[in-house]
Design an enzyme around this catalytic site. Structure first.
Site, short mmCIF file in Angstrom:
data_model
loop_
_atom_site.label_atom_id
_atom_site.label_comp_id
_atom_site.label_asym_id
_atom_site.label_seq_id
_atom_site.Cartn_x
_atom_site.Cartn_y
_atom_site.Cartn_z
N GLU A 252 -8.40 -8.91 -15.29
CA GLU A 252 -8.53 -7.54 -15.74
C GLU A 252 -8.42 -7.57 -17.10
O GLU A 252 -7.21 -7.81 -17.58
CB GLU A 252 -7.28 -6.50 -15.23
N CYS A 286 -6.18 -0.70 -22.36
CA CYS A 286 -7.19 -1.37 -21.97
C CYS A 286 -8.29 -0.22 -21.61
O CYS A 286 -9.31 -0.27 -21.84
CB CYS A 286 -7.11 -2.43 -20.97
P1 NAP Z 1 -2.85 -11.72 -23.90
O1 NAP Z 1 -2.56 -12.37 -25.34
O2 NAP Z 1 -4.14 -12.39 -23.27
O3 NAP Z 1 -1.65 -11.84 -23.17
C1 NAP Z 1 -1.54 -11.71 -21.90
C2 NAP Z 1 -0.67 -12.41 -21.07
O4 NAP Z 1 -1.30 -13.96 -20.94
C3 NAP Z 1 0.60 -12.68 -21.53
O5 NAP Z 1 1.59 -12.91 -20.43
C4 NAP Z 1 0.62 -14.09 -22.32
O6 NAP Z 1 1.77 -14.76 -22.40
C5 NAP Z 1 -0.46 -14.96 -21.51
N1 NAP Z 1 -0.94 -15.91 -22.11
C6 NAP Z 1 -1.50 -15.94 -23.24
N2 NAP Z 1 -1.96 -17.14 -23.67
C7 NAP Z 1 -1.98 -17.69 -22.47
C8 NAP Z 1 -2.59 -19.07 -22.15
N3 NAP Z 1 -3.27 -19.90 -23.05
N4 NAP Z 1 -2.40 -19.47 -20.80
C9 NAP Z 1 -1.60 -18.53 -19.83
N5 NAP Z 1 -1.26 -17.42 -20.28
C10 NAP Z 1 -1.45 -16.94 -21.40
O7 NAP Z 1 -3.30 -10.29 -23.90
P2 NAP Z 1 -2.14 -9.21 -24.63
O8 NAP Z 1 -2.49 -9.20 -26.01
O9 NAP Z 1 -0.77 -9.40 -24.20
O10 NAP Z 1 -2.76 -7.74 -24.01
C11 NAP Z 1 -3.67 -7.09 -24.37
C12 NAP Z 1 -5.02 -7.17 -23.96
O11 NAP Z 1 -4.97 -6.99 -22.53
C13 NAP Z 1 -6.15 -6.26 -24.22
O12 NAP Z 1 -7.32 -6.97 -24.40
C14 NAP Z 1 -6.09 -5.27 -22.98
O13 NAP Z 1 -7.29 -4.52 -23.05
C15 NAP Z 1 -6.04 -6.15 -21.91
N6 NAP Z 1 -5.46 -5.43 -20.77
C16 NAP Z 1 -6.44 -5.20 -19.70
C17 NAP Z 1 -5.93 -4.54 -18.58
C18 NAP Z 1 -7.11 -4.20 -17.59
O14 NAP Z 1 -6.50 -3.87 -16.49
N7 NAP Z 1 -8.14 -4.48 -17.70
C19 NAP Z 1 -4.74 -3.79 -18.75
C20 NAP Z 1 -3.97 -4.06 -19.58
C21 NAP Z 1 -4.28 -4.81 -20.92
P3 NAP Z 1 2.77 -14.77 -23.65
O15 NAP Z 1 3.25 -13.23 -24.03
O16 NAP Z 1 4.04 -15.50 -23.20
O17 NAP Z 1 1.87 -15.25 -24.76
#
Ligand code: NAP
Length: 479
Positions: A252, A286
């Protein structure tokens, strides 16, 4: 308020039914003022490898539990979450910043997935398929095994229950890695899951280095499935990491939602719909409106009405009564919003309300008009309280502009014309279309995207399939 006095507060990890800490700890901060609320463990590699083995053992027993019994455990978890709605919401507001009323709404929404899948637990139906005369084709649906979930900070409760509830319903075990900004809501939910009777090892919550935990979980051949919600960039990286072990994936990812407001809409309904989808969680969702396309016949009146509503929004600490917009999650998030506003203004857009620049944790809700496809906000997800309003003349033109993005999560349209609603809903290349509403999330509906917005669906009866494998049994030579 001292978060440690909240009854469901927990700052240790749940591993095989035990609450563990570590020698290295990670600060969890309140985005209002960056004060440290508490610290959570940075688990080392040995513990992460161990939790996978624990989850594997636990899953073998959990899948044997009768579906009706798994359903009861989930139902009990649902009741406990709702009984502690206020406390869970307070924890969420403290670590994430969203207004308390929204946090309470998210807890109810998160709980609705637990309730939904407690019912679906009994309905993982297989099939019997007519075949040649002397044979029978049977299809069994079986739990996929040990699952991993990695979740973002913007919905610290709902993004977890959407994954954990279907996994547990069908007999999987799961290891959850919540976002480092918001681990406390996840740990509090896990505390209630233990009280509800979820057996040791079936639900595990780990915190620490996302890169390291992600690498161990994706490299493990014991982990059969990864469900990730977060950015497209990290999603793509995790997908590549899962390739060598051919894991089942649910992704997602990011969005860039268009809202299309046609001349033939109910204007007040459309303005309210835009408010609902644009400013919830300070625009950090999102499915948030990223591009607002308004047809020329109603453009000026739409701007006047939108401005009035946006100027009435109250910024503040999420725990204070009447707050509509809390702080953004961190400084980087504010810089991105500022960059999009500045880019639009420098390329010819006009400020309607809000502010041109900001040097605090708070981001003033901002509307600009006369936005064009050449501006950054047309192609990138802003993730903040910035509403860029584009003008269009014809339906065909706006469909082309709306689809002109790598993303395909949510989209919205406002019209009272029945033919137009059907035509445009079909033409939009998105996983979800909201018609005459800005609020589309519902546990009964299949939530998910197409293109770079992801793979798989969460919620609804389809949400179970992501945690099930099909087994085809051919019975031959039947006399
Ligand atoms: P993110 O930077 O991708 O982080 C999401 C999760 O991934 C966090 O738990 C983060 O951990 C972890 N993570 C980051 N780098 C990683 C890696 N290299 N390996 C494994 N895990 C890793 O996203 P965000 O900034 O938190 O969230 C915002 C994004 O999520 C937006 O693009 C939004 O559109 C999207 N989103 C999508 C949906 C949907 O249903 N489509 C719903 C909500 C949000 P840490 O926090 O420990 O770094």
């Amino acid at each position: 308020m001292d978060i440690k006095n909240i009854s469901v507060f927990e700052n240790r990890c749940l591993i095989n039914g035990e609450w563990l800490t570590a020698t290295t700890l990670l600060d969890v901060k309140n985005p209002v003022d960056d004060t440290v609320l508490t610290q959570v463990p940075v688990l080392d590699d040995v513990v992460i490898h161990r939790v996978i083995q624990d989850a594997d053992r636990a899953q073998k027993a959990w899948k044997q539990v009768a579906p009706a019994e798994r359903s009861q455990v989930l139902k009990q978890w649902f009741h406990l979450v709702m009984q502690h709605q206020e406390e869970l919401a307070t924890i969420m507001t403290l670590e994430q910043g969203k207004p308390l009323k929204e946090a309470k709404g998210e807890i109810a929404y998160a709980a609705s997935y637990i309730e939904w899948f407690s019912e679906e637990a009994k309905r993982a139906y297989g099939d019997i398929i007519p075949a040649a005369s002397s044979s029978e084709i049977l299809v069994f649906k079986e739990a996929i095994g040990v699952c991993a979930a990695i979740t973002p900070w913007n919905f610290p409760a709902a993004m977890i229950t959407r994954k954990v509830a279907p996994a547990l319903a069908v007999g999987c075990s799961i290891i959850v890695k919540p976002a480092s900004e918001t681990p406390l809501t996840a740990l509090a939910l896990a505390k209630l899951a233990v009280q509800a009777g979820v057996p040791a090892g079936v639900l595990n919550v780990v915190t620490g280095s996302s890169t390291k935990i992600g690498q161990i979980l994706t490299a493990s051949s014991v982990v059969k499935k990864l469900s990730f919600t977060g950015s497209t960039e990290v999603g793509a990286q995790l997908m590549a990491q899962c390739a060598p072990t051919i894991k089942k994936l649910s992704l997602e990812l990011g969005g860039n939602a268009p809202v299309i407001v046609f001349n033939e809409c109910d204007l007040e309904q459309a303005v309210q719909g835009v408010m609902d989808t644009k400013f919830r969680n300070a625009g950090q969702t999102c499915v948030c409106a990223n591009r607002i396309y308004v047809q020329s016949g109603i453009y000026d009146e739409f701007i006047v009405r939108l401005k009035a509503k946006v100027e009435a929004l109250k910024l503040g600490n999420g725990l204070e009564d009447g707050t509509d917009i809390g702080p953004l999650i961190n400084r980087k998030a504010i810089q991105k919003v500022e960059e999009h506003i500045q880019d639009a203004l420098s390329k010819g857009a006009t400020l309607v309300c809000g502010q041109e620049s900001n040097d605090s944790q708070w981001c003033q809700p901002t509307v600009v008009r006369d936005v064009t496809q050449e501006m950054l906000c047309a192609t990138e997800e802003t993730f903040g309280p910035f509403a860029p309003v584009f003008r269009f003349e014809h339906e065909a033109e706006v469909i082309e502009m709306a689809n002109d993005t790598e993303f395909g999560l949510a989209s919205y349209l406002f019209t009272q014309n029945l033919n137009q609603f059907l035509r445009v809903s079909r033409a939009l290349e998105y996983g979800m279309v909201g018609v005459n509403t800005g609020l589309i999330s519902n546990a009964a509906a299949p939530f998910g995207g197409v293109k770079s917005s992801g793979i798989g669906r969460e919620g609804s009866r389809y949400g179970l399939d992501d945690y099930l494998e099909m087994k085809y049994v051919c019975v031959g030579n039947i006399n």
